[in-house]
Design an enzyme around this catalytic site. Structure first.
Site, short mmCIF file in Angstrom:
data_model
loop_
_atom_site.label_atom_id
_atom_site.label_comp_id
_atom_site.label_asym_id
_atom_site.label_seq_id
_atom_site.Cartn_x
_atom_site.Cartn_y
_atom_site.Cartn_z
N ASP A 19 -107.43 -4.02 12.91
CA ASP A 19 -107.31 -5.24 12.12
C ASP A 19 -106.19 -5.11 11.09
O ASP A 19 -105.93 -4.02 10.58
CB ASP A 19 -108.64 -5.53 11.41
CG ASP A 19 -108.70 -6.95 10.87
OD1 ASP A 19 -107.94 -7.81 11.34
OD2 ASP A 19 -109.51 -7.19 9.95
N ASN A 67 -111.79 -15.06 18.49
CA ASN A 67 -110.36 -15.22 18.19
C ASN A 67 -109.75 -16.47 18.83
O ASN A 67 -108.65 -16.89 18.45
CB ASN A 67 -109.56 -13.97 18.60
CG ASN A 67 -109.75 -12.78 17.67
OD1 ASN A 67 -109.74 -11.63 18.09
ND2 ASN A 67 -109.94 -13.04 16.38
C1 IPE Z 1 -111.69 -8.47 14.80
O1 IPE Z 1 -110.70 -8.85 13.89
C2 IPE Z 1 -111.23 -8.68 16.21
C3 IPE Z 1 -110.13 -7.84 16.66
C4 IPE Z 1 -109.51 -6.90 15.99
C5 IPE Z 1 -109.73 -8.07 18.01
P1 IPE Z 1 -110.71 -10.29 13.19
O2 IPE Z 1 -109.57 -10.31 12.27
O3 IPE Z 1 -110.75 -11.35 14.22
O4 IPE Z 1 -112.10 -10.26 12.42
P2 IPE Z 1 -112.67 -11.23 11.29
O5 IPE Z 1 -112.56 -12.63 11.80
O6 IPE Z 1 -111.83 -11.02 10.07
O7 IPE Z 1 -114.07 -10.77 11.10
C1 IPE Z 2 -105.94 -7.93 14.32
O1 IPE Z 2 -105.11 -8.37 13.30
C2 IPE Z 2 -105.48 -8.46 15.67
C3 IPE Z 2 -106.41 -9.42 16.28
C4 IPE Z 2 -107.50 -9.88 15.77
C5 IPE Z 2 -106.05 -9.89 17.58
P1 IPE Z 2 -105.29 -9.79 12.61
O2 IPE Z 2 -104.45 -10.78 13.36
O3 IPE Z 2 -106.72 -10.15 12.48
O4 IPE Z 2 -104.65 -9.51 11.19
P2 IPE Z 2 -105.16 -10.06 9.79
O5 IPE Z 2 -106.60 -9.65 9.64
O6 IPE Z 2 -104.98 -11.54 9.80
O7 IPE Z 2 -104.26 -9.37 8.80
MG MG Z 3 -108.10 -9.84 11.02
#
Ligand code: IPE
Ligand code: IPE
Ligand code: MG
Length: 244
Positions: A19, A67
């Site tokens: 993340d 997502n």
């Molecule tokens: C969790 O990250 C899913 C992945 C890394 C694929 P998110 O960024 O989607 O999680 P939330 O929504 O902050 O909990």
């Molecule tokens: C994780 O990074 C990747 C996926 C969830 C696919 P994020 O896209 O959630 O990055 P932040 O949390 O917005 O920084």
């Molecule tokens: Mg995230």
């Protein structure tokens, strides 16, 4: 079950929520998609470092069933990046002895994606260096519901529903539960990852944003894990005596 990492046993199975790609990009005035691209580089590095560390199962959360709620353009770019990365990396993974398995509901994607995934899985099926499980359109609740549906459809009676039977039928069937969970990006939550499988996993959270996660960060997580005493409900004295 591996008891007591404090006796020096490293984790067999490591599960990671990668993340922080979006924030990494934002901090640099870049588009979120640039963070995702840099995230792929960090994945490649993690795979190599995990092999070097002797990890035998590595499970990565790449795209959650939630997502899809992101803006359509980001979803499209993420799916495209995932597809391209899988297609481009399969030969390399195979040459390095890595067995690939995809966790998640592939029905949402077009049939070419599913065919590509199944081909990659069968190509690498006999590899033994490390198992790499990538969760795409995965949700822990989906996994449990899907499992129960399969069991009921297969004629399973209520007394055949047990913890072992459910574990066996989950998308991770045959894979031991994670020993160590790592989440980057500073959030302290599971976000519907392997919720059943993480019941007794050691949970490690770091503020490092995913694209910055390198060898030193993995080593810090492994070091932390080695200091845990895994009791699985027992007392510390029992664990020290090695009672199972
Ligand atoms: C969790 O990250 C899913 C992945 C890394 C694929 P998110 O960024 O989607 O999680 P939330 O929504 O902050 O909990
Ligand atoms: C994780 O990074 C990747 C996926 C969830 C696919 P994020 O896209 O959630 O990055 P932040 O949390 O917005 O920084
Ligand atoms: Mg995230």
């Amino acid at each position: 079950m591996v008891v007591a990492s404090s006796t020096g046993t490293g984790p067999n199975h490591v599960a990671v929520i990668m993340d922080g790609n979006g924030r990494w990009a934002k901090h640099r005035g870049l588009k979120r998609s640039e963070g995702h691209k840099k995230g792929v580089v960090a994945v490649r590095e993690l795979i190599k470092n995990a092999v070097d560390a002797g990890i035998s199962q590595l499970s990565l959360f790449a795209f959650s069933s939630e997502n899809w709620r992101r803006p359509a353009l980001e979803v499209r770019l993420l799916i495209q990046l995932l597809n391209n990365t899988l297609e481009n990396e399969v030969d390399d993974l195979h040459q390095n002895g890595i067995r690939l398995k995809i966790l998640g509901d592939l029905e949402r994607f077009d049939s070419r994606v599913e065919a590509m995934v199944r081909n990659a899985e069968s190509l690498t099926a006999d590899n033994q260096v490390m198992n790499l499980n990538i969760a795409i359109n995965y949700g822990g609740r989906w996994d449990i519901v899907n499992t129960i549906q399969k069991m009921v459809a297969g004629g399973c009676s209520s007394d055949e529903i047990s913890e072992e039977a459910i574990s066996h039928s989950l998308s991770t069937g045959g894979i031991p539960d994670p020993d160590l969970f790592i989440r980057t990006g500073g959030e302290h939550r599971i976000s519907n990852f392997l919720i059943w499988q993480l019941a007794y996993t050691e949970l490690f959270f770091t503020d490092t944003l995913w694209p910055d996660f390198g060898k030193g960060d993995l080593e810090a997580a492994l070091q932390w894990y080695m200091g845990r005493e895994r009791r699985f409900g027992r007392t510390s004295e029992q664990v020290v005596k090695g009672e199972h």
